[in-house]
Scaffold this active site. Structure first.
Site, PDB file in Angstrom:
ATOM      1  N   SER A   1      -4.442 -55.770  33.503  1.00  0.00           N
ATOM      2  CA  SER A   1      -5.831 -56.051  33.878  1.00  0.00           C
ATOM      3  C   SER A   1      -5.994 -57.563  33.831  1.00  0.00           C
ATOM      4  O   SER A   1      -5.164 -58.262  33.224  1.00  0.00           O
ATOM      5  CB  SER A   1      -6.753 -55.396  32.838  1.00  0.00           C
ATOM      6  OG  SER A   1      -8.058 -55.930  32.898  1.00  0.00           O
TER       7      SER A   1
ATOM      8  N   TYR B   1      -9.265 -53.077  24.255  1.00  0.00           N
ATOM      9  CA  TYR B   1      -8.712 -53.076  25.619  1.00  0.00           C
ATOM     10  C   TYR B   1      -7.935 -54.373  25.867  1.00  0.00           C
ATOM     11  O   TYR B   1      -6.808 -54.358  26.386  1.00  0.00           O
ATOM     12  CB  TYR B   1      -9.878 -52.937  26.594  1.00  0.00           C
ATOM     13  CG  TYR B   1      -9.508 -52.692  28.035  1.00  0.00           C
ATOM     14  CD1 TYR B   1      -9.147 -51.422  28.487  1.00  0.00           C
ATOM     15  CD2 TYR B   1      -9.562 -53.729  28.976  1.00  0.00           C
ATOM     16  CE1 TYR B   1      -8.845 -51.195  29.820  1.00  0.00           C
ATOM     17  CE2 TYR B   1      -9.264 -53.510  30.311  1.00  0.00           C
ATOM     18  CZ  TYR B   1      -8.906 -52.238  30.730  1.00  0.00           C
ATOM     19  OH  TYR B   1      -8.603 -52.014  32.058  1.00  0.00           O
TER      20      TYR B   1
HETATM   21  P1  NAD Z   1      -9.893 -43.556  35.928  1.00  0.00           P
HETATM   22  O1  NAD Z   1     -10.767 -43.144  34.798  1.00  0.00           O
HETATM   23  O2  NAD Z   1     -10.363 -43.339  37.334  1.00  0.00           O
HETATM   24  O3  NAD Z   1      -8.453 -42.882  35.793  1.00  0.00           O
HETATM   25  C1  NAD Z   1      -7.743 -42.889  34.584  1.00  0.00           C
HETATM   26  C2  NAD Z   1      -6.884 -41.636  34.527  1.00  0.00           C
HETATM   27  O4  NAD Z   1      -6.119 -41.697  33.309  1.00  0.00           O
HETATM   28  C3  NAD Z   1      -7.714 -40.335  34.472  1.00  0.00           C
HETATM   29  O5  NAD Z   1      -7.232 -39.426  35.450  1.00  0.00           O
HETATM   30  C4  NAD Z   1      -7.480 -39.830  33.059  1.00  0.00           C
HETATM   31  O6  NAD Z   1      -7.495 -38.408  32.939  1.00  0.00           O
HETATM   32  C5  NAD Z   1      -6.102 -40.402  32.759  1.00  0.00           C
HETATM   33  N1  NAD Z   1      -5.837 -40.461  31.316  1.00  0.00           N
HETATM   34  C6  NAD Z   1      -6.659 -40.889  30.325  1.00  0.00           C
HETATM   35  N2  NAD Z   1      -6.072 -40.729  29.142  1.00  0.00           N
HETATM   36  C7  NAD Z   1      -4.854 -40.182  29.377  1.00  0.00           C
HETATM   37  C8  NAD Z   1      -3.784 -39.773  28.549  1.00  0.00           C
HETATM   38  N3  NAD Z   1      -3.851 -39.874  27.203  1.00  0.00           N
HETATM   39  N4  NAD Z   1      -2.666 -39.261  29.134  1.00  0.00           N
HETATM   40  C9  NAD Z   1      -2.594 -39.138  30.486  1.00  0.00           C
HETATM   41  N5  NAD Z   1      -3.587 -39.493  31.324  1.00  0.00           N
HETATM   42  C10 NAD Z   1      -4.702 -40.009  30.768  1.00  0.00           C
HETATM   43  O7  NAD Z   1      -9.594 -45.102  35.663  1.00  0.00           O
HETATM   44  P2  NAD Z   1      -8.944 -46.246  36.575  1.00  0.00           P
HETATM   45  O8  NAD Z   1      -9.983 -47.283  36.738  1.00  0.00           O
HETATM   46  O9  NAD Z   1      -8.258 -45.690  37.732  1.00  0.00           O
HETATM   47  O10 NAD Z   1      -7.889 -46.829  35.510  1.00  0.00           O
HETATM   48  C11 NAD Z   1      -6.491 -46.715  35.665  1.00  0.00           C
HETATM   49  C12 NAD Z   1      -5.831 -47.881  34.953  1.00  0.00           C
HETATM   50  O11 NAD Z   1      -6.237 -49.099  35.561  1.00  0.00           O
HETATM   51  C13 NAD Z   1      -6.167 -48.010  33.465  1.00  0.00           C
HETATM   52  O12 NAD Z   1      -5.012 -48.377  32.746  1.00  0.00           O
HETATM   53  C14 NAD Z   1      -7.170 -49.125  33.447  1.00  0.00           C
HETATM   54  O13 NAD Z   1      -7.207 -49.793  32.228  1.00  0.00           O
HETATM   55  C15 NAD Z   1      -6.646 -50.002  34.562  1.00  0.00           C
HETATM   56  N6  NAD Z   1      -7.606 -50.950  35.118  1.00  0.00           N
HETATM   57  C16 NAD Z   1      -8.753 -50.503  35.682  1.00  0.00           C
HETATM   58  C17 NAD Z   1      -9.646 -51.446  36.207  1.00  0.00           C
HETATM   59  C18 NAD Z   1     -10.939 -51.029  36.836  1.00  0.00           C
HETATM   60  O14 NAD Z   1     -11.777 -51.913  37.047  1.00  0.00           O
HETATM   61  N7  NAD Z   1     -11.156 -49.775  37.166  1.00  0.00           N
HETATM   62  C19 NAD Z   1      -9.349 -52.804  36.141  1.00  0.00           C
HETATM   63  C20 NAD Z   1      -8.148 -53.210  35.552  1.00  0.00           C
HETATM   64  C21 NAD Z   1      -7.282 -52.269  35.053  1.00  0.00           C
END
Ligand code: NAD
Length: 264
Positions: A146, A159
């Site tokens: 991130s 985080y």
């Molecule tokens: P999201 O909530 O849409 O998807 C996250 C997925 O992870 C979900 O399907 C959830 O069920 C799964 N998950 C959660 N805990 C879990 C576990 N213990 N085992 C297996 N699966 C699990 O979120 P997203 O925004 O797509 O996030 C995905 C990644 O991207 C994360 O690592 C997040 O930190 C990172 N990220 C997101 C953003 C953003 O702005 N959305 C920015 C930077 C990084």
């Protein structure tokens, strides 16, 4: 096709960024594994990919459980023989000021982001190291970092700590993987409109005494060059570059994709 017949496990692929990475990899010929907490939710994405002409399977995997991670990787190897690409993407967000952060929630954050990355890496590396025609098969590991792998914001200590930690893990895996043609890199997105971010907007509005619109404009997108959210497609393109790059020239790196919010 950049990933023809490559077996690619994407954790947290039932939603958001992981889902889009899986769709993108499948479009490039990858055999994708949708790994998520709920097998039913993962199956929906796998079915969509198959309907679109791709190859996909769903597995249940809580990335914090060594037993579940190992069982799911064994299921993939039994079905498709090996693993070429791992995207360690599963993640959640919990926001509190440091002094209010419940210890149990701190540990949960570190477990999902860091233990999950470690356990999935540990489970796939032996398959990437195996000899094929006398040479290590090799592989690519992509960690979902991130902007918070490089920068801090209010209320996100767990985080930020975990996402910074992924850069350390990536560098260690890149060094150890060198002689086995295993590469490791980190994608560092800015804010992307997924369920993870949609949940934070009202929480941050309440914690910071702002309206939801102000949270978007004055907190999340304030330092971007154009006031735009990063998209799931933007992140998937970078994840594709890391997965498909064909030499170890690109390893141990982290790339920020954030509309200029953070410039290194
Ligand atoms: P999201 O909530 O849409 O998807 C996250 C997925 O992870 C979900 O399907 C959830 O069920 C799964 N998950 C959660 N805990 C879990 C576990 N213990 N085992 C297996 N699966 C699990 O979120 P997203 O925004 O797509 O996030 C995905 C990644 O991207 C994360 O690592 C997040 O930190 C990172 N990220 C997101 C953003 C953003 O702005 N959305 C920015 C930077 C990084």
């Amino acid at each position: 096709m950049k990933l023809q017949n490559q077996v690619c496990i994407v954790t947290g692929a039932a939603s958001g960024i992981g889902r889009e990475i899986a769709i993108t990899y499948a479009r490039e010929g990858g055999k994708v594994v949708i790994a998520d907490l709920s097998k039913a939710a993962a199956q929906v994405v796998a079915d969509d990919i198959v309907k679109a002409g791709g190859t996909a399977m769903a597995v249940a995997m809580d990335v914090t459980s060594e037993e579940q991670v190992n069982a799911a990787v064994a299921e993939v190897v039994a079905a498709w023989g090996t693993v070429h690409v791992l995207v360690s993407n599963a993640g959640i967000q919990i926001v509190h000021a440091v002094e209010d952060f419940p210890y149990s929630e701190w540990k949960k954050m570190l477990a999902i982001h860091l233990d999950g990355a470690f356990l999935t890496t540990k489970a796939v590396v032996p398959h990437m190291k195996q000899l094929v025609n006398g040479k290590p098969q090799g592989g690519s590991i992509v960690y979902m970092g991130s902007v918070h792998s490089k920068e801090a914001s209010l209320l996100k200590s767990a985080y930020i700590t975990a996402k910074h930690g992924l850069i350390g893990l990536c560098k260690a895996v890149a060094k150890e993987g060198g002689e086995f043609a295993i590469r490791a890199n980190v994608v560092c997105p800015g804010f992307v409109r997924t369920p993870l971010v949609d949940k934070q907007i009202p929480e941050q509005a309440q914690a910071l005494g702002l309206s939801e619109d102000e949270v978007i404009k004055k907190v999340m997108l304030k330092n971007t060059v154009d006031g735009e959210f990063t998209t799931v497609q933007d992140v998937a393109e970078v994840a594709l570059l890391f997965a498909s790059f064909n030499s170890a020239a690109l390893t141990g790196q982290s790339l920020v994709v954030s509309h200029g919010w953070f410039m290194q």
